[in-house]
Write an enzyme that holds these catalytic residues in place. Structure first.
Site, short mmCIF file in Angstrom:
data_model
loop_
_atom_site.label_atom_id
_atom_site.label_comp_id
_atom_site.label_asym_id
_atom_site.label_seq_id
_atom_site.Cartn_x
_atom_site.Cartn_y
_atom_site.Cartn_z
CD GLU A 81 -2.99 -0.92 0.08
OE1 GLU A 81 -3.24 0.23 -0.33
OE2 GLU A 81 -3.50 -1.95 -0.41
CB SER A 347 -48.33 -36.82 -4.61
OG SER A 347 -48.54 -37.14 -5.96
#
Ligand SMILES: [Zn+2]
Length: 758
Positions: A81, A347
Site C-alpha cells: 500500500e 402429491s
C-alpha cells in the site's frame, strides 16, 4: 480607509499562512477510538456460535494492538500500500503529482495513490471520491501525522480496513481466512491478506481466489526487492501452499441464521447481544454433509440442489435447516434458500385431503373409483392421470393414499371441497397459497399451487402431533448486552387442526410399507427399520422432488431439484429425495429408536373384505385388518358373491365419479423407457438403484390379467400392474410388453434401449 499597496501583496500570503496553520491543528483523537461495533451472536441451542453480525457496519472485528499483529503483515501491508510510509508526512508528493497529472489528462478522478494515512482518514469517515474530498482527506492525513505516531497510524489502518466478506480489520480477517490470530500469520498468509483491501469485492477469495493469489505473489516479490524479507524467506513463502479456510465454519447454518435475522424487526434487534436459536449445530453439520453427498449422487440426473429441514415435534423447534447444496457457490445460486422457495409440491398435499375426508365420514376402507374421469376445473374439464399411466379400478382409501393415485385424490377432494382443503392448508400455515381457492381448483390436491418446504413440514408436523397444530420456533431465548434474558414474545397457543383419529389413520397409512408396494415396489428407501410416516411428491416434468415425513419424535422435509427450474432426468420422489430422507431419519434415530405411533382411544380395529370394504364374511377371498374411528366402522357384513365377480367388487362405491369414455387407441404401449433411450450403469450407486421401472400404458385395454415383458424376444418378467422393474446391464436391447386379457394377447410396439457400461 484606503489600503496601502503593500497589503494587496500580503493578503494572499496571510490566507496561505492561515491555511498552512490549520495543519498544526491536532487531529481529533475521539475519532480514533475503536468503532462501537457491538456484535450480535447467533448461537445454537447449546450456545455454540453459529454466526456473529455487527450491529453498526455489519462486519466482524476485534481491535488489536500492533504488537498483536505478525510483523510479516505489517511489512506486506507497507509493500502493498505505501512503501514510503516511514518517509512521508501523510502525503507522498511524487504520487500526488502523478495522480494530479493523470486526473487532469482524463478529466476525472482515476488514480488512488493514497498513503496509509489517507486511507485511515477515509475509513474513519468515508466520502465520495471527488477531487475536493481528496484534498480534504490529504489535509486531515497531514494533521493525523502530526497528532499520532507512525505505529499508531499503522494500527488504525490494520484495525479498520475491510478485508472482504464482512471482515473489518486484521483480527477478523486472520480468523476468517486462516482460523488463527493475526500474530500467527506466516509470510505467505500475511501477503495474501495484504492483497485484499485494495479491492475486497473484486478479489474475493471465496468467489475466485486467482486475483488475490496473483497479487499475493507480487507483494512477496516486492517485499524481497525492498529488502523487507530475506530472499530465501520469500522463496519459501512463494512455494507455500495456501490453505484458505472455507467460510462455512465461521458462518454456520447460513440460510437458517439469515432467516432468523430477517424475522426480527430493527426494534427487536436493537440492544441484543445473543440470540439463542433452536438449531442443533452438530446435527446441522451432519445434515449438510448428507445434502452434499446426495446431490453428488444425483448429479447425473441433472440435480444441483437439495434442501432439508428437521423439526422437533414435541416443542416445534427447528433443529436443522439446510437451504441449498452450498450457500457459497454462486454457480448453483447457493444463497437461494430451498427451505423458503415456493414450488409445486406434487402429491405431497394429498394426506391433508384424505384427513379431511376421514373427518367427513370416509374410512380407510372406503372404496374410491380409480378410472378415467373428468372433473370440473377452472377453464373447463380436468382429467387427472396416474403416475403409472394406468387406472386401478376401485381402490380402498388406504391404497389410494399409500400408492398416491391421482384420480382418487381428485375424486376425494371433489367430495371434501376445494374450499375446505384450501382453508385447512391456510390454517396449517401454508401461507404461500395466496390465490383464492377457485384459482387452484381440484388440482390443489395434486399440487398445482406453490408451497415451501417449511410450510409443508409445518403442516405435516400437525399430523405428527396427532392433529395438534403449532407453529415451528427458531429462537429459544434472547439476551441483551448485560447478559439479561429478554422476555420472549408470547407464542400462539397450539390449535386443533385434525381430529386425533383422522391424524392417526393418515399416519398409519403413510407408515404402511405394504400398502405402497403396488406403486413403489419392495425395498423402497422409505421403509425404515422403525415406524415412520412419509409421503413423496414430484412436480410436473420432474422439476421438484419432495419427501416429507415424521416419526413420533421428528418431522423431516426434503426437497431435491434445481433453483433455475431445470427438470431432472428420471429422478423421482423415491430415487431422488427418498434416500436422503432415509439417511436423515436414520441419523436422527441413530441412538434412540422412536416409539410406535400411539392410537387415540377412539380407534377400533375390524377385519374387512378388501373388495367391498364391509366386515369380512367367510366367503370373502381377501380379508384385511383395518382401523376406524369409532362410529365410522362398517356394520354390515359383506354380502358380495365373490365366486361370481369378474374383477373387484360390484357394490356401488361411496365416492362416485362421472365417467367419460376415453378416446385413446386401444392396445398397450411402453411409455417408459422411450424408444432410443440410453442409460448408463453408475459405478457409485448401490445395485438396488441400478434399475429401471419400465411402464406401459394400456391404452384403454380392458380385462387385463397380466403384462408379460420381453427383452430381445425372451420373456423377462410378468407384472400384474403396468410397471415392471428391469435390472440394468450393459448392452443393446429391444423391449416389448404383451398384455394378456380374457380375449387374447396384444403386444406393444417395441422399444429400443441402450445401456452403457460404467
Ligand atoms: Zn367380501
Amino acid at each position: 480607509m484606503r489600503l496601502r499597496p503593500k497589503s494587496w501583496v500580503l493578503a494572499p500570503l496571510f490566507v496561505l499562512g492561515g491555511l498552512l496553520g490549520t495543519l498544526l491543528l491536532p487531529f481529533p483523537r475521539a475519532r480514533l477510538a475503536p468503532d462501537a461495533r457491538i456484535s450480535l451472536r447467533l448461537t445454537d441451542r447449546n450456545g455454540v456460535l453459529l454466526r456473529e453480525v455487527l450491529s453498526e457496519k455489519g462486519g466482524r472485528s476485534r481491535w488489536v494492538q500492533l504488537s498483536e499483529v505478525s510483523p510479516y503483515l505489517v511489512k506486506a501491508t507497507l509493500a502493498a500500500e505505501d512503501r514510503n510510509f516511514f518517509l512521508h508526512r501523510g502525503l507522498h508528493i511524487p504520487s500526488v503529482v502523478r495522480a494530479l497529472w493523470q486526473n487532469v489528462r482524463r478529466g476525472h478522478v482515476v488514480s488512488g495513490a493514497s498513503t496509509i494515512s489517507q486511507q485511515v482518514v477515509r475509513n474513519i469517515e468515508p466520502r465520495p471520491r471527488t477531487l475536493s474530498a481528496k484534498v480534504y482527506e490529504a489535509w486531515l492525513a497531514m494533521r493525523l501525522e502530526r497528532t499520532v505516531s507512525k505505529d499508531e497510524i499503522l494500527a488504525q489502518y490494520l484495525n479498520r480496513v475491510p478485508y472482504g466478506n464482512q471482515a473489518f480489520g486484521v483480527d477478523a480477517a486472520a480468523r476468517l481466512y486462516f482460523r488463527k490470530p493475526p500474530s500467527d500469520l506466516s509470510l505467505a498468509e500475511a501477503a495474501f491478506l495484504a492483497a485484499l483491501p485494495r479491492a475486497p469485492s473484486l478479489s474475493n477469495p471465496y468467489h475466485d481466489p486467482a486475483p488475490a493469489l496473483r497479487r499475493q505473489r507480487e507483494i512477496i516479490a516486492a517485499m524481497k526487492r525492498q529488502g523487507l524479507v530475506l530472499p530465501d524467506e520469500a522463496d519459501r513463502a512463494l512455494a507455500e501452499p495456501l490453505a484458505v479456510s472455507p467460510p462455512g465454519e465461521s458462518f454456520r447454518a447460513p440460510h437458517f441464521t439469515t432467516a432468523v435475522l430477517g424475522g426480527l424487526t430493527a426494534a427487536e434487534r436493537a440492544g441484543l447481544a445473543e440470540i439463542r436459536t433452536t438449531l442443533d449445530a452438530p446435527l446441522q453439520e451432519k445434515a449438510e454433509a448428507l445434502v452434499r453427498g446426495h446431490v453428488e449422487r444425483l448429479v447425473r440426473g441433472g440435480v444441483t440442489n437439495a434442501a432439508v429441514i428437521v423439526l422437533d415435534n414435541a416443542a416445534g423447534h427447528i433443529l436443522s435447516w439446510v437451504g441449498s447444496y452450498d450457500f457459497f457457490d454462486p454457480d448453483i445460486a447457493g444463497q437461494v434458500d430451498g427451505v423458503l422457495s415456493p414450488r409445486q409440491p406434487g402429491s405431497a398435499l394429498k394426506p391433508f385431503t384424505y384427513a379431511l375426508a376421514l373427518e367427513a365420514g370416509m374410512t380407510a376402507a372406503t372404496l374410491i373409483d380409480d378410472a378415467p374421469a373428468g372433473f370440473a376445473a377452472p377453464g373447463g374439464s380436468y382429467r387427472p392421470e396416474n403416475y403409472d399411466g394406468h387406472y386401478h379400478g376401485r381402490v380402498r382409501l388406504r391404497s389410494a393414499l399409500a400408492c398416491s393415485y391421482n384420480v382418487p385424490a381428485v375424486a376425494t377432494l371433489a367430495e371434501v371441497g376445494t374450499e375446505r382443503l384450501y382453508r385447512k392448508l391456510r390454517d396449517l400455515g401454508v401461507d404461500s397459497l395466496s390465490q383464492p381457492p377457485g384459482y387452484y381448483g381440484a388440482g390443489l390436491t395434486l399440487g398445482n399451487g406453490e408451497v415451501t418446504l417449511l410450510e409443508l413440514s409445518r403442516a405435516y408436523m400437525a399430523l405428527a402431533r396427532g392433529g395438534n397444530f403449532v407453529r415451528e420456533r427458531s429462537v429459544l431465548a434472547t439476551f441483551d448486552r448485560a447478559g439479561t434474558e429478554r422476555e420472549a414474545p408470547s407464542q400462539p397457543a397450539p390449535s386443533r387442526a385434525f381430529s386425533p383419529s383422522a391424524a392417526f389413520i393418515v399416519t398409519d397409512i403413510l407408515a404402511d410399507a405394504d400398502a405402497r408396494v403396488p406403486a413403489f415396489g419392495y425395498g423402497s428407501p422409505l421403509n425404515l427399520p422403525f415406524p415412520c410416516a412419509s409421503k413423496t411428491g414430484t412436480s410436473k416434468d420432474y422439476r421438484d422432488n419432495w419427501t416429507v415425513g415424521y416419526t413420533t419424535d421428528y418431522t423431516v422435509g426434503v426437497w431435491v431439484g434445481n433453483f433455475d427450474g431445470r427438470p431432472m432426468e428420471g429422478v423421482s420422489g423415491i430415487t431422488g429425495c427418498g434416500p436422503l430422507f432415509r439417511d436423515v431419519m436414520l441419523l436422527l434415530h441413530r441412538d434412540r429408536r422412536p416409539s410406535a405411533f400411539r392410537p387415540p382411544a377412539d380407534i377400533v380395529r375390524r377385519t374387512v373384505c378388501a373388495a367391498s370394504g364391509e366386515l369380512a364374511s367367510a366367503g370373502c377371498s381377501t380379508r384385511v385388518e383395518e382401523i376406524f374411528a369409532v362410529g365410522t366402522a362398517p356394520e354390515l357384513i359383506c354380502d358380495v358373491n365373490h365366486d361370481a365377480e369378474e374383477g373387484p367388487a360390484s357394490r356401488a362405491p361411496l365416492v362416485s365419479i362421472p365417467r367419460r369414455v376415453s378416446a385413446v387407441p386401444v392396445g398397450p404401449r411402453i411409455v417408459f423407457p422411450e424408444d432410443g433411450a440410453v442409460f448408463q450403469v453408475d459405478p457409485v450407486l448401490r445395485a438396488e438403484y441400478q434399475k429401471v421401472r419400465c411402464r406401459a400404458s394400456l391404452g384403454g385395454l380392458e380385462g387385463l390379467r397380466a403384462l408379460e415383458w420381453y427383452v430381445d424376444e425372451a420373456r423377462a418378467g410378468t407384472s400384474s400392474g403396468a410397471t415392471w422393474v428391469w435390472n440394468l446391464r450393459p448392452g443393446s436391447y429391444t423391449i416389448k410388453a404383451v398384455a394378456v386379457t380374457g380375449r387374447g394377447r396384444v403386444a406393444s410396439p417395441p422399444v429400443r434401449v441402450t445401456v452403457l457400461g460404467p
